[in-house]
Scaffold this motif. Structure first.
Motif, PDB file in Angstrom:
ATOM      1  N   GLU A  25       3.724   1.500  -1.484  1.00 23.06           N
ATOM      2  CA  GLU A  25       4.187   1.607  -2.868  1.00 23.06           C
ATOM      3  C   GLU A  25       3.103   2.200  -3.760  1.00 23.06           C
ATOM      4  O   GLU A  25       3.365   3.068  -4.592  1.00 23.06           O
ATOM      5  CB  GLU A  25       4.595   0.225  -3.378  1.00 23.06           C
ATOM      6  N   ILE A  26       1.862   1.759  -3.564  1.00 24.12           N
ATOM      7  CA  ILE A  26       0.740   2.322  -4.322  1.00 24.12           C
ATOM      8  C   ILE A  26       0.570   3.800  -3.984  1.00 24.12           C
ATOM      9  O   ILE A  26       0.325   4.628  -4.861  1.00 24.12           O
ATOM     10  CB  ILE A  26      -0.551   1.534  -4.033  1.00 24.12           C
ATOM     11  N   ASN A  27       0.728   4.143  -2.712  1.00 24.98           N
ATOM     12  CA  ASN A  27       0.594   5.531  -2.280  1.00 24.98           C
ATOM     13  C   ASN A  27       1.663   6.420  -2.909  1.00 24.98           C
ATOM     14  O   ASN A  27       1.391   7.568  -3.258  1.00 24.98           O
ATOM     15  CB  ASN A  27       0.652   5.618  -0.757  1.00 24.98           C
ATOM     16  N   TRP A  79      -4.707   7.156   2.738  1.00 29.52           N
ATOM     17  CA  TRP A  79      -4.077   5.915   3.194  1.00 29.52           C
ATOM     18  C   TRP A  79      -3.941   5.909   4.711  1.00 29.52           C
ATOM     19  O   TRP A  79      -4.109   4.871   5.347  1.00 29.52           O
ATOM     20  CB  TRP A  79      -2.716   5.721   2.535  1.00 29.52           C
ATOM     21  N   LEU A 120       0.817  -1.212   0.000  1.00 26.57           N
ATOM     22  CA  LEU A 120       0.000   0.000   0.000  1.00 26.57           C
ATOM     23  C   LEU A 120       0.851   1.262   0.000  1.00 26.57           C
ATOM     24  O   LEU A 120       0.482   2.262  -0.612  1.00 26.57           O
ATOM     25  CB  LEU A 120      -0.960  -0.005   1.191  1.00 26.57           C
TER      26      LEU A 120
END
Length: 128
Positions: free
Chosen positions: A56-58, A68, A54
């Motif tokens: 990394e996605i952020n 997040w 998450l």
């Protein structure tokens, strides 16, 4: 640990706790608390992996995005409420367990209001 191992550990813990139900019932509560902590400790590794993905996605979505943080707070509240509620139910305090669950639900609702507001503003932007 795998799901099968956790399942076997849970069943073994429950069977062990049932042995103390007629005599010293507090031992059964202690066993369930230790069992819950052990299962939660094994879960921390998986939560750490989810956190890394998450994050990394952020970083791709934008570091200024606070959604997040809200998601992690909601996830933490959910697990803490479920764990403490289960302990209260095991100890025979269903009313306190229900109050913990209601408090957690209202807290999650309050935390999610800014996200809901932003979503509604985005939808309004598409419609206008």
């Amino acid at each position: 640990m795998s799901m099968l191992q956790i399942g076997i550990l849970g069943v073994a813990g429950v069977l062990l706790a049932l042995q103390f139900k007629s005599g010293k019932s507090e031992y059964g509560i202690y066993i369930s608390i230790v069992l819950g902590l052990l299962i939660f400790a094994t879960l921390l590794g998986k939560i750490s992996l989810i956190k890394d993905v998450l994050n990394e996605i952020n970083s791709v979505a934008g570091p200024g995005n606070d959604y997040w943080k809200t998601l992690w707070k909601i996830l933490g509240i959910t697990y803490a409420a479920e764990f403490s509620s289960a302990i209260c139910k095991d100890a025979g305090y269903q009313t306190i367990a229900l109050q913990i669950e209601v408090f957690a639900k209202i807290t999650i609702l309050v935390l999610s209001l800014p996200v809901l507001s932003a979503l509604l503003q985005t939808i309004r932007g598409f419609l206008v």
